[in-house]
Every structure is written in structure tokens, then in C-alpha cells.
Design an enzyme around this catalytic site. Structure first.
Site, mmCIF file in Angstrom:
data_model
loop_
_atom_site.group_PDB
_atom_site.id
_atom_site.type_symbol
_atom_site.label_atom_id
_atom_site.label_comp_id
_atom_site.label_asym_id
_atom_site.label_seq_id
_atom_site.Cartn_x
_atom_site.Cartn_y
_atom_site.Cartn_z
ATOM 1 N N GLN A 165 18.771 80.500 -30.002
ATOM 2 C CA GLN A 165 18.500 80.505 -28.562
ATOM 3 C C GLN A 165 19.164 81.681 -27.860
ATOM 4 O O GLN A 165 18.596 82.276 -26.946
ATOM 5 C CB GLN A 165 18.984 79.200 -27.929
ATOM 6 N N ARG A 187 16.556 63.044 -25.758
ATOM 7 C CA ARG A 187 17.777 63.835 -25.970
ATOM 8 C C ARG A 187 18.919 63.134 -25.242
ATOM 9 O O ARG A 187 19.080 63.293 -24.034
ATOM 10 C CB ARG A 187 17.620 65.274 -25.444
ATOM 11 N N ASP A 212 26.281 70.775 -21.044
ATOM 12 C CA ASP A 212 25.333 69.669 -20.960
ATOM 13 C C ASP A 212 25.921 68.529 -20.151
ATOM 14 O O ASP A 212 25.213 67.871 -19.401
ATOM 15 C CB ASP A 212 24.964 69.199 -22.368
ATOM 16 N N ASN A 223 28.897 70.523 -24.878
ATOM 17 C CA ASN A 223 27.904 71.604 -24.861
ATOM 18 C C ASN A 223 27.427 71.886 -26.276
ATOM 19 O O ASN A 223 27.892 71.263 -27.241
ATOM 20 C CB ASN A 223 28.503 72.865 -24.222
ATOM 21 N N LYS A 224 26.518 72.832 -26.380
ATOM 22 C CA LYS A 224 25.948 73.238 -27.659
ATOM 23 C C LYS A 224 27.040 73.465 -28.700
ATOM 24 O O LYS A 224 28.084 74.065 -28.421
ATOM 25 C CB LYS A 224 25.155 74.534 -27.453
#
Length: 369
Positions: free
Chosen positions: A209, A110, A250, A260-261
Site C-alpha cells: 500500500q 473488518r 485505525d 494500526n497497520k
């Protein structure tokens, strides 16, 4: 489920605030394997994926068995497996080569979140001495893996305390995706301070999530929690239903961009439009990322957005597009909360000169492994 080797997934929070399952039991290191709580199925089933090799750990990370900061712990466990192979001489190569290949494979899983990179690098650094002296690797690598996890948990505690100071009693707080200990420690700090807050979670397609991981974890902590679809927050902000927006990050670049997401950017834009403060949570800005262009953004297989829990939800004639992360510019961010305090997005250079927190484990807390 408990490890026969060492207790794992240890609480970072004190006993007066329940520790969510996803923090407590995320990754188990056993004598024969690393077992990873399957977040694709949680909370409807609580099962662990058994990984007996570094490659199996890497595949589990890539296939979203664990995500957010879960891969940091999984990668640390993977390095323990590699050390066992190296000490056992079964790999047919030098111990240095075995560890180096494990590190390369885990780092490649990742690329956007740098937690794996930091964990693996710290373990390799600790392994240098026994590699040179010929001493056993396993005890040193296990201790280094334990230290990596403990440091993450303790820094998250400090971050949460700083972020919680920005929230008030009675706030309704929106969050996005699953922010791991960054979010749960922020909520725990609010609870310890006697602040009554309620949380709203975006569902977070395509893996839900927020609807599954975040909502369940916050409910386990005793917080009132609601779930909304990803398209609802702007409307809720427009009518005053949301007091604050917090998300994990992140990465945060040195010039104040939040990575981020996917979906974080549109939430930040809406928050800016309706004067809702947005605080991003990260242990530290990434000194290796001067700007957004220096952060690799993962694109995942577009087919993942065409399915939900194994069931196709899109037309057979359609194809999917799945950028997994987005970048929020600093002008849409109110504050960055770190383990050393809160900073304006354009003032992150000050992080380096801020005093580091005391990361000593307190009474009643224990190592994650």
C-alpha cells in the site's frame, strides 16, 4: 469515471492542492451499483469493482479491493443498496430486517477499524424515522450516507491542520501504509502553509500500500516522495535522514494505545530510540475502547504473505503468518493529532471537552456523493 446518480469521491482539499485519485474517485454510487476503485491494482490500472448487492460490497471489503478508510465509503454505499432493496420489497422480509442484516454483514467485514461501524450506525439512526412512518427509505439513507462521508472528509481536514503544525519547513517525513485523508490532509496543510516537506513511504508488505497507494497519491499532490523497504527506516533514523514519523491510526484507545497497520510498532520503537517524534493521526479516540485489550485485532490468511501481485515469493515448504494490525504503547508516541487538536497519549480524556470544529462545507467543496 463519474457517477450518473451523484458526484462521488469529492475533494476535501481546496483547489490549490491537487486531490489524489484515491480520495477523489474511491467509491462511486450509481443507480444500479456501488463501484469501488480496486486498490489492489492501483496505480498500474485504474479499474472499479462493480457491486450490485450488499454481499458483493462486503466481499470486496474483505478481499482488500479497498482498505484504510475506503471501507467507510463502501459500507455507506452498501447501505444505500440495502435501502433500495428494502423500498422495492424484493427481499421478502420487513424493511427493518433488510437494513439490519445489511448492517450486520458490513460490520463483520473488518473488525479492527471502527469506521464501518460508525458509518452504518449513523445511517441506521437516520433510517429509524422513515421505517416507523412508512416513508421511502432511499432518500433518507442516501442523505445519511452523504453526511457520513462529508463528516469524515471535513474532520480529516481539521486533523491535518493540527498535525501539520508539528512539521517544519524542510522536514523529511516517514509514513507507513496508506493513511487516506489523514495523511493527505496533513500534507495539504503543510503545502498551504508554504512548508516544503519530502515524504518517505514504507513499501508495506504484503499488499504494498505504501509503495503504490501512498507514493502515487503524494506524488499527485506534487510532493517529493521516496519508497523504502519495510526494514530500512531504523537505519535511516540512525543516520538522521528522517525528521518525523506520522501514521494514521485505525483506532486510538482512551489510554493512548495506537492500533494500526502491522509494522507501526517497530517504526515507533525505532523512532523512540533515535529521538524522532512520532505523531499518530485519528479523528477521535475511541470512547468504546478503554484499552488495547478491548480492540479486536484482525488476523488474515497467512497465505497472503506468501504472494506478491499473484506471484508466489516464498518457498513452497513455508507457511505464512499474517497479523494485520499491531498495538503501539503510549510511551512511544509523541502526540495524537485529532480533529479537535493535539493531545498527549495519556490525556485523551480531554478530547471530549475540547471544542468541536466547524464542519461546514466551504465554497468550492462539494459532497462526496
Amino acid at each position: 469515471m463519474k457517477s450518473d446518480l451523484l458526484p462521488i469521491g469529492t475533494p476535501a482539499m481546496p483547489t490549490d492542492v491537487p486531490t489524489p485519485s484515491l480520495i477523489r474517485d474511491s467509491v462511486l454510487v450509481d443507480p444500479d451499483a456501488v463501484r469501488i476503485l480496486d486498490r489492489r491494482r492501483f496505480p498500474f490500472s485504474r479499474t472499479w469493482v462493480t457491486c450490485r448487492t450488499v454481499e458483493e460490497v462486503a466481499v470486496a471489503i474483505e478481499e482488500m479491493v479497498t482498505q484504510s478508510s475506503g471501507p467507510l465509503f463502501a459500507a455507506a454505499g452498501g447501505m444505500v443498496l440495502a435501502a433500495r432493496v428494502a423500498d422495492g420489497g424484493a427481499a421478502g422480509g420487513s424493511r427493518e430486517a433488510v437494513l439490519a442484516e445489511a448492517a450486520r454483514r458490513l460490520r463483520a467485514t473488518r473488525p479492527t477499524n471502527n469506521g464501518i461501524r460508525e458509518a452504518v450506525s449513523a445511517i441506521l439512526e437516520a433510517a429509524a424515522a422513515p421505517l416507523e412512518s412508512g416513508d421511502a427509505l432511499v432518500p433518507v439513507v442516501e442523505e445519511a450516507a452523504r453526511a457520513v462521508g462529508d463528516r469524515y472528509l471535513q474532520r480529516s481536514r481539521r486533523l491535518g491542520e493540527h498535525a501539520a503544525a508539528l512539521l517544519s519547513d524542510g522536514d523529511t517525513v516517514l509514513t507507513h501504509c496508506w493513511g487516506e485523508s489523514y495523511v493527505t490532509e496533513t500534507v495539504a496543510a503543510c503545502l498551504r502553509a508554504g512548508k516544503r516537506i519530502s515524504m518517505i513511504c514504507t513499501e508495506t508488505r504484503p499488499y504494498l500500500q505504501g509503495a503504490r497507494l501512498t507514493a502515487e497519491s503524494l506524488a499527485e499532490m506534487g510532493v517529493e516522495v521516496s519508497v523504502v523497504t519495510d526494514g530500512m527506516p531504523a537505519h535511516l533514523m540512525s543516520r538522521g535522514d528522517i525528521s518525523a514519523l506520522i501514521t494514521a491510526a485505525d483506532r486510538v484507545t482512551m489510554d493512548g494505545h495506537v492500533v494500526n497497520k502491522i509494522g507501526t510498532l517497530q517504526l515507533a520503537l525505532a523512532a523512540h530510540a533515535f529521538d524522532v517524534p512520532y505523531t499518530a493521526l485519528v479523528q477521535a479516540p475511541d470512547e468504546h475502547a478503554p484499552d488495547a485489550a478491548s480492540v479486536p485485532l484482525e488476523d488474515r490468511d497467512g497465505d497472503e504473505v506468501l504472494f506478491l501481485s499473484g506471484q508466489r515469493t516464498a518457498s513452497e515448504r513455508a507457511v505464512g503468518i499474517y497479523p494485520a494490525f499491531d498495538v503501539t504503547p503510549p510511551r512511544f508516541i509523541s502526540a495524537i493529532a485529532t480533529d479537535r487538536g493535539r493531545f498527549a497519549p495519556r490525556d485523551l480524556r480531554s478530547y471530549a471537552s475540547a471544542p468541536a470544529a466547524d464542519l461546514t462545507l466551504k465554497a468550492g467543496e462539494r459532497s462526496w456523493m
